[in-house]
Design a protein around this motif. Sequence first.
Motif, mmCIF file in Angstrom:
data_model
loop_
_atom_site.group_PDB
_atom_site.id
_atom_site.type_symbol
_atom_site.label_atom_id
_atom_site.label_comp_id
_atom_site.label_asym_id
_atom_site.label_seq_id
_atom_site.Cartn_x
_atom_site.Cartn_y
_atom_site.Cartn_z
ATOM 1 N N GLY A 150 1.014 -44.692 -6.596
ATOM 2 C CA GLY A 150 0.063 -43.735 -6.042
ATOM 3 C C GLY A 150 -0.912 -44.421 -5.122
ATOM 4 N N GLY A 151 -1.330 -43.727 -4.066
ATOM 5 C CA GLY A 151 -2.265 -44.306 -3.108
ATOM 6 C C GLY A 151 -1.647 -45.477 -2.367
ATOM 7 N N ALA A 190 -0.736 -36.829 -7.281
ATOM 8 C CA ALA A 190 -0.815 -35.565 -8.025
ATOM 9 C C ALA A 190 -1.140 -34.402 -7.095
ATOM 10 N N ASN A 191 -1.946 -34.659 -6.073
ATOM 11 C CA ASN A 191 -2.314 -33.624 -5.105
ATOM 12 C C ASN A 191 -2.021 -34.133 -3.693
ATOM 13 N N PRO A 192 -0.753 -34.107 -3.281
ATOM 14 C CA PRO A 192 -0.400 -34.621 -1.958
ATOM 15 C C PRO A 192 -0.936 -33.730 -0.849
ATOM 16 N N PRO A 193 -1.054 -34.268 0.373
ATOM 17 C CA PRO A 193 -1.492 -33.439 1.498
ATOM 18 C C PRO A 193 -0.531 -32.272 1.724
ATOM 19 N N GLN A 202 6.946 -39.853 -2.505
ATOM 20 C CA GLN A 202 6.230 -41.117 -2.309
ATOM 21 C C GLN A 202 4.806 -40.839 -1.837
ATOM 22 N N SER A 203 3.912 -41.771 -2.025
ATOM 23 C CA SER A 203 2.531 -41.618 -1.579
ATOM 24 C C SER A 203 2.449 -41.462 -0.067
ATOM 25 N N ALA A 204 1.713 -40.456 0.396
ATOM 26 C CA ALA A 204 1.573 -40.230 1.839
ATOM 27 C C ALA A 204 0.920 -41.431 2.518
ATOM 28 N N TRP A 205 -0.117 -41.956 1.899
ATOM 29 C CA TRP A 205 -0.785 -43.127 2.474
ATOM 30 C C TRP A 205 0.190 -44.287 2.593
ATOM 31 N N TYR A 206 0.985 -44.496 1.562
ATOM 32 C CA TYR A 206 1.914 -45.623 1.557
ATOM 33 C C TYR A 206 2.969 -45.478 2.653
ATOM 34 N N ILE A 207 3.546 -44.279 2.781
ATOM 35 C CA ILE A 207 4.565 -44.063 3.815
ATOM 36 C C ILE A 207 3.983 -44.311 5.203
ATOM 37 N N TYR A 245 6.894 -35.704 3.269
ATOM 38 C CA TYR A 245 7.672 -36.340 2.215
ATOM 39 C C TYR A 245 6.886 -36.429 0.913
ATOM 40 N N ALA A 246 5.585 -36.705 1.006
ATOM 41 C CA ALA A 246 4.775 -36.805 -0.206
ATOM 42 C C ALA A 246 4.758 -35.501 -0.982
ATOM 43 N N ALA A 247 4.889 -34.384 -0.283
ATOM 44 C CA ALA A 247 4.839 -33.068 -0.927
ATOM 45 C C ALA A 247 6.181 -32.635 -1.508
#
Length: 210
Positions: free
Chosen positions: A38-39, A98-101, A143-148, A189-191
């Motif tokens: 996460g993150g 838990a709460n993706p964009p 996957q985490s949006a920030w990470y991608i 993808y995060a969602a």
Amino acid sequence: MPGESAYTRANYGFEDIALKGTPVAACASCHGKDGGGGGVFPNLTLQDETYLRDTLYAFAAGTRRSAYMQIMASQLSPQQINALAKYYASQPRRRADANPPAPTALGEAVALRGESAKGIGACASCHGATARTGKAYPRLEGQSAWYIANQMRLFAGDGRGSTARGDNPMTAIARGLTPAQIDAVAAWYAAQPPVPVQARPAVQVRQAAR
């Protein structure tokens, strides 16, 4: 000698944990006990055993670049690497955030259709949302949006390195996308709900014009 320890031992006593055969305890400090991340930390449960194993070997060899992960991975034995890959691949898959964009039409367009004007194919043709995804490529659903997005920017700056053998097309792809497109496809993808490797849904992916 005391001055040499900085080059041979990672922070938080990881070397001792690795030698005792329980490296999961050290991995959990960043990736969580179940590997969900996460993150800034990737979700390990999304990947299959082969990809996880190859990634750890790539970190250890320095072909996948991360100063912290190279120290960690280079202290693991082949048996420990194989055991870690098996462990995290067996964990229940879930979203890293838990709460993706909220996903947008722009993100869906890049993921499923690519950028035809620049000859960039659909992300989904390699990274999930299609049955054609191979073990050489990481799965991105959940996957985490920030990470991608951060990985894409590292690719664009030629600072990431690669797990797969041979030429890596991601550098050119990342450089061909705008910052808005990178953020949008990362959020899309995060969602997406993670799916088991054995049950990847087939979706229609339109390839970019040649």
